[in-house]
Design an enzyme around this catalytic site. Sequence first.
Site, PDB file in Angstrom:
ATOM      1  CE  LYS A 181      -3.781   1.942   2.785  1.00 59.45           C
ATOM      2  NZ  LYS A 181      -4.424   1.540   4.048  1.00 59.45           N
ATOM      3  CB  SER A 214      -7.850   3.459   2.974  1.00 62.80           C
ATOM      4  OG  SER A 214      -7.143   2.973   4.064  1.00 62.80           O
ATOM      5  CB  SER A 223      -8.183   0.293   5.834  1.00 62.75           C
ATOM      6  OG  SER A 223      -8.625   1.779   5.928  1.00 62.75           O
TER       7      SER A 223
END
Length: 425
Positions: A36, A113, A137
């Site tokens: 990420k 996310s 997330s």
Amino acid sequence: MAAPSDCGAFMNRIVLRPPPSAAVDLPLHGLTFAVKDIFDVEGQVTGFGNPDWARTHAIASSTAPAVLSILGAGATCIGKTVMDEMAYSINGENKHYGTPTNPCAGDCVPGGSSSGSAVAVGAKLADFSLGTDTGGSVRVPASYCGIFGFRPSHNLVTTAGVIPMAQSFDTVGWFARDPLVLKRVGRVLLQLPDIDPTKPAQIIIPKDCFCLSSIPYELMTNALSKVVENLFGGDIIKFVVLGDYVKDNVPALSSFFSDSTSDDNFNIPSLAALSSAMRLLQSYEFKKNHGEWVSAVKPELGPGIAERVHAALQTTNEKISICLSVKKEFSAALTALLGENGILAIPTVPGPPPKLLTDPSSLEIFRARAFSLLSIAGVSGFCQASIPLGLHEGFPFSVSLVAKHRSDRFLLDIVEMLHGVVKLS
């Protein structure tokens, strides 16, 4: 819907290889992973999902220790992934870089996310991936994309070299398609010893939590009960009403009850109050971390996130001490409920992934129910694994298992035991 070859998952295609001295018998040898865009990687700008952030921040001078641990265990990084702006959404839609295509339901959100990290795994572009989970997330996109997701116990995996969102809840989590890979990654990040698995002493099924989901109650609980009976015996299954237990055992929550937390089919008042406490503390810590930058730069933010960031900047410390009391009381209450080697089984999210570009106002009830479920592990700091159960009416759905703080190895073992037996068609 057919997805593009890379599903829009990657921000930046880079290759980071294990050290030249890495042996072939290392635990993650031969596996690929994605990261990420919230983790520092030496020589890259950590973009945090927003071009204004990337424009105003320097290239990272070192790589996050969690990433280095994975590389040192023999895996190869193949890129950094798209994420929600400033990690402030559970949808996975990014107006600047595009929304990664959900490999299970192309017309639905991938979840955020850590959207790109989940999609990279779900689309078989990487064997596993790293994300972060503050309010959900990792757990949310894992459920939406039909893969495994693991949120470890709070503070057990270092968040050094990771942009903070809200430190009281921030965790480094990971995704995999296979529970064995999920466990192998966990053993590296958590530095777990190689010991024999422990069977659960009880599996607690909160009936009220499963009623929050649009997936039929019987479909989820009956299947789970049958599997537990076959593996461990039916005497370890215990049905509870979690909302009543929380209300009776977390007195500090009284400050967060309101008229909007009335008891109905879409709401569990005590868990709605728990969610309110979590989101208030999250907003307050986000403001402390990034408020000055937002005020100075005035970044362009996407719909939903712009409003959330603006609201966070208005947060005061009025109830923050009460939020901390809620965390302490709830962790103690949940510890007592689970006892020694207990597992809490809940829906990961309250239903299938929403459609792309759904109006935020129409998602209000869904989000409220989602955060009621997500706040359980978030506020307690316990570990949680999201397990894919297959498809219902063409959309992925999942169940989650929650275990006490520092019971991560135990939970990963249970996930491995259940897989292949619990999965539905």
